[in-house]
Motif scaffolding. Structure first.
Motif, PDB file in Angstrom:
ATOM      1  N   GLU A 240       0.826  -1.216   0.000  1.00 53.35           N
ATOM      2  CA  GLU A 240       0.000   0.000   0.000  1.00 53.35           C
ATOM      3  C   GLU A 240       0.860   1.265   0.000  1.00 53.35           C
ATOM      4  O   GLU A 240       0.533   2.258  -0.644  1.00 53.35           O
ATOM      5  CB  GLU A 240      -0.939   0.017   1.209  1.00 53.35           C
ATOM      6  CG  GLU A 240      -2.141  -0.918   1.072  1.00 53.35           C
ATOM      7  CD  GLU A 240      -3.191  -0.436   0.068  1.00 53.35           C
ATOM      8  OE1 GLU A 240      -3.142   0.715  -0.389  1.00 53.35           O
ATOM      9  OE2 GLU A 240      -4.062  -1.259  -0.273  1.00 53.35           O
ATOM     10  N   ALA A 241       1.992   1.218   0.734  1.00 53.13           N
ATOM     11  CA  ALA A 241       2.838   2.423   0.836  1.00 53.13           C
ATOM     12  C   ALA A 241       3.376   2.805  -0.544  1.00 53.13           C
ATOM     13  O   ALA A 241       3.483   3.993  -0.877  1.00 53.13           O
ATOM     14  CB  ALA A 241       3.990   2.173   1.793  1.00 53.13           C
ATOM     15  N   LEU A 242       3.675   1.792  -1.363  1.00 52.75           N
ATOM     16  CA  LEU A 242       4.192   2.077  -2.709  1.00 52.75           C
ATOM     17  C   LEU A 242       3.071   2.624  -3.601  1.00 52.75           C
ATOM     18  O   LEU A 242       3.291   3.542  -4.398  1.00 52.75           O
ATOM     19  CB  LEU A 242       4.812   0.804  -3.292  1.00 52.75           C
ATOM     20  CG  LEU A 242       5.510   0.930  -4.636  1.00 52.75           C
ATOM     21  CD1 LEU A 242       6.566   2.032  -4.618  1.00 52.75           C
ATOM     22  CD2 LEU A 242       6.171  -0.400  -5.005  1.00 52.75           C
ATOM     23  N   CYS A 243       1.864   2.072  -3.466  1.00 50.62           N
ATOM     24  CA  CYS A 243       0.716   2.606  -4.221  1.00 50.62           C
ATOM     25  C   CYS A 243       0.554   4.094  -3.899  1.00 50.62           C
ATOM     26  O   CYS A 243       0.337   4.925  -4.792  1.00 50.62           O
ATOM     27  CB  CYS A 243      -0.579   1.888  -3.851  1.00 50.62           C
ATOM     28  SG  CYS A 243      -0.598   0.144  -4.281  1.00 50.62           S
ATOM     29  N   GLU A 244       0.681   4.413  -2.623  1.00 46.69           N
ATOM     30  CA  GLU A 244       0.507   5.799  -2.181  1.00 46.69           C
ATOM     31  C   GLU A 244       1.606   6.689  -2.777  1.00 46.69           C
ATOM     32  O   GLU A 244       1.338   7.795  -3.245  1.00 46.69           O
ATOM     33  CB  GLU A 244       0.570   5.819  -0.654  1.00 46.69           C
ATOM     34  CG  GLU A 244      -0.175   6.967  -0.042  1.00 46.69           C
ATOM     35  CD  GLU A 244      -0.294   6.806   1.475  1.00 46.69           C
ATOM     36  OE1 GLU A 244       0.083   5.749   2.026  1.00 46.69           O
ATOM     37  OE2 GLU A 244      -0.764   7.768   2.100  1.00 46.69           O
ATOM     38  N   GLN A 245       2.849   6.176  -2.785  1.00 43.92           N
ATOM     39  CA  GLN A 245       3.964   6.962  -3.349  1.00 43.92           C
ATOM     40  C   GLN A 245       3.766   7.206  -4.838  1.00 43.92           C
ATOM     41  O   GLN A 245       4.028   8.301  -5.334  1.00 43.92           O
ATOM     42  CB  GLN A 245       5.276   6.202  -3.178  1.00 43.92           C
ATOM     43  CG  GLN A 245       5.861   6.271  -1.797  1.00 43.92           C
ATOM     44  CD  GLN A 245       7.176   5.486  -1.715  1.00 43.92           C
ATOM     45  OE1 GLN A 245       7.656   4.928  -2.711  1.00 43.92           O
ATOM     46  NE2 GLN A 245       7.749   5.452  -0.533  1.00 43.92           N
ATOM     47  N   ILE A 246       3.324   6.177  -5.551  1.00 44.03           N
ATOM     48  CA  ILE A 246       3.138   6.334  -7.004  1.00 44.03           C
ATOM     49  C   ILE A 246       2.100   7.427  -7.263  1.00 44.03           C
ATOM     50  O   ILE A 246       2.270   8.291  -8.126  1.00 44.03           O
ATOM     51  CB  ILE A 246       2.740   4.982  -7.643  1.00 44.03           C
ATOM     52  CG1 ILE A 246       3.939   4.029  -7.616  1.00 44.03           C
ATOM     53  CG2 ILE A 246       2.234   5.170  -9.068  1.00 44.03           C
ATOM     54  CD1 ILE A 246       3.618   2.591  -8.011  1.00 44.03           C
ATOM     55  N   ASP A 247       1.043   7.413  -6.476  1.00 41.47           N
ATOM     56  CA  ASP A 247      -0.011   8.409  -6.642  1.00 41.47           C
ATOM     57  C   ASP A 247       0.514   9.807  -6.296  1.00 41.47           C
ATOM     58  O   ASP A 247       0.383  10.743  -7.090  1.00 41.47           O
ATOM     59  CB  ASP A 247      -1.182   8.034  -5.721  1.00 41.47           C
ATOM     60  CG  ASP A 247      -2.503   8.539  -6.256  1.00 41.47           C
ATOM     61  OD1 ASP A 247      -2.636   8.633  -7.491  1.00 41.47           O
ATOM     62  OD2 ASP A 247      -3.387   8.851  -5.446  1.00 41.47           O
TER      63      ASP A 247
END
Ligand code: GLY
Length: 436
Positions: A240-247
């Protein structure tokens, strides 16, 4: 009333788009220009040249086409979407200003810098002399890129100075890529797994299709020269943390920068990312669906592709997306997660002609394995020879498998490929083998 849709292009990506449109409950009339023998099974192929914008507009007006989906980058870079919009036709695909993100890599870097989005350091050159002087100051490996679009062949990751010098000279002195290679970038090489993120946007709202991973090198173990892509899988399951960073670090600032520059964008923006130890960094933008990523991302759609593209083309994506809230088990920080299926995995393995990405011979008779519900062939470089199907390109076809787990999906794709034959058929045995 069922609509009618024209898909521009003739590769595997376009067959995958047509296949998905054919599954629409709206049952639109589907046309493909010029299409391929795969699209001909599901659509009416039309002998239109995508480079002839006035002819495409005339066709759409005469046939009452409601929506055009432009597959390849060349017509977008040349402004086909602008011509169609001026002619009153709804288009999924950016105009020339937006397509410049793919057509001019130096411009894309400027946009990334202005937006504060991480991207490898670079310098641009028009003369081989100054480029070679700068090369001497860089660490190896180094990435050399033709600034213009070069059908996926304009990028070289060079392990030695000699390789880099040869590619710089091919671009700037020998003009191997014509005007596309008259300006180049020398870029630092960054490391990590790659990720393809397809951002659907109407300029205001956006959603991300399921993340996918392409396998660009010709050889197993990611060896040998780059290709257009030898296989892909989706979804890549991300923390989830990577999804958030990409966004937060990539998608939002880039879309905001396009708005700040008054660059309208209705279509798909493909962000080619490297997931480095320092976070996601943008290697490139494309102004269209990825190939072969499209072959694995579209079958995971919970929504109807026709509706997605029509809403985007009409600037009504925000309202449309409200129908697809994320489920409890969907990634919560992936914008538009509710639009894709996350509990199924899809794999495509590309069957190429022997010699690709170098020289290869066309015209070899093809025997296709029969499609099944969970595995099917997407045609790319094929040709109808009158008395049968023959090869007509480097990447000839893709075998797609879809299942609940990645191993089964891979197995289905490889089983289908084992039942498909043409002289010189070659493919990587390790597509999706490493899992996530
Ligand atoms: N798969 C790489 C591309 O579509 O450019």
């Amino acid at each position: 009333m069922p609509g009618s849709v024209l898909v521009i292009g003739s590769g595997g990506r376009e067959h995958a788009i047509v296949r998905q449109l054919a599954r629409s409950p709206l049952q639109p009339s589907i046309f493909a220009a010029p299409g391929n023998p795969g699209t001909a099974l599901l659509a009416r192929n039309v002998a239109l040249d995508p480079a002839d914008a006035p002819a495409v507009v005339r066709f759409c007006q005469n046939e009452g086409i409601d929506l055009v989906i432009v597959g390849p980058e060349e017509p977008l870079i040349a402004g086909l979407a602008d011509h169609l919009r001026h002619g009153g036709i709804n288009v999924f695909g950016p105009g020339a200003m937006g397509a410049r993100l793919e057509g001019d890599k130096e411009f894309a870097k400027e946009v990334l810098h202005a937006a504060g989005v991480p991207t490898p350091r670079y310098q641009a050159f028009s003369s081989s002399e100054t480029a070679l002087d700068h090369l001497d100051t860089m660490d190896l490996p180094v990435v050399v890129k033709a600034c213009g679009a070069a059908q996926g062949k304009g990028v070289a990751v060079c392990a030695t100075r000699g390789e880099a010098e040869a590619f710089i000279r091919e671009c700037l002195d020998d003009q191997r890529f014509g005007t596309s290679g008259l300006r180049i970038l020398l870029e630092e090489c960054v490391f990590g797994p790659e990720l393809s993120v397809l951002i659907i946007t109407d300029g205001q709202d956006y959603c991300l299709l399921a993340p996918s991973r392409d396998h660009k090198r010709i050889g197993e173990g990611d060896t040998g020269p780059n290709t257009g892509g030898m296989g892909a899988f989706a979804p890549v399951l991300l923390p989830e943390a990577l999804c958030e960073q990409i966004d937060a670090r990539v998608v939002l600032p880039v879309l905001a920068e396009l708005r700040r520059r008054d660059i309208p964008y209705r279509g798909v923006l493909y962000a080619g990312l490297m997931l480095t130890a320092h976070g996601p960094t943008v290697l490139e933008f494309n102004c269209r669906f990825g190939d072969p990523e499209t072959q694995v991302v579209l079958p995971l759609l919970r929504g109807d592709l026709y509706d997605v593209c029509a809403a985007t083309a009409a600037g009504e994506l925000g309202g449309f997306l409200q129908q697809f809230p994320a489920g409890d088990s969907d990634p919560q920080h992936w914008a538009g997660a509710g639009l894709s299926e996350w509990r199924r995995r899809c794999v495509v393995v590309v069957g190429a002609a022997d010699g690709y990405p170098g020289r290869y011979v066309n015209g070899k008779p093809i025997e296709l394995a029969a499609d099944r519900d969970d595995a099917w062939i997407i045609q790319a470089g094929t040709r109808d020879a009158g008395d049968g199907l023959v090869t007509g390109g480097g990447r000839v076809l893709g075998a797609v498998g879809m299942a609940k787990d990645l191993e089964r999906a891979r197995g289905l794709a490889y089983e289908l490929l084992a039942g498909t034959h043409f002289e010189g058929l070659s493919y990587r045995r390790d597509i999706a083998a490493k899992g996530d």
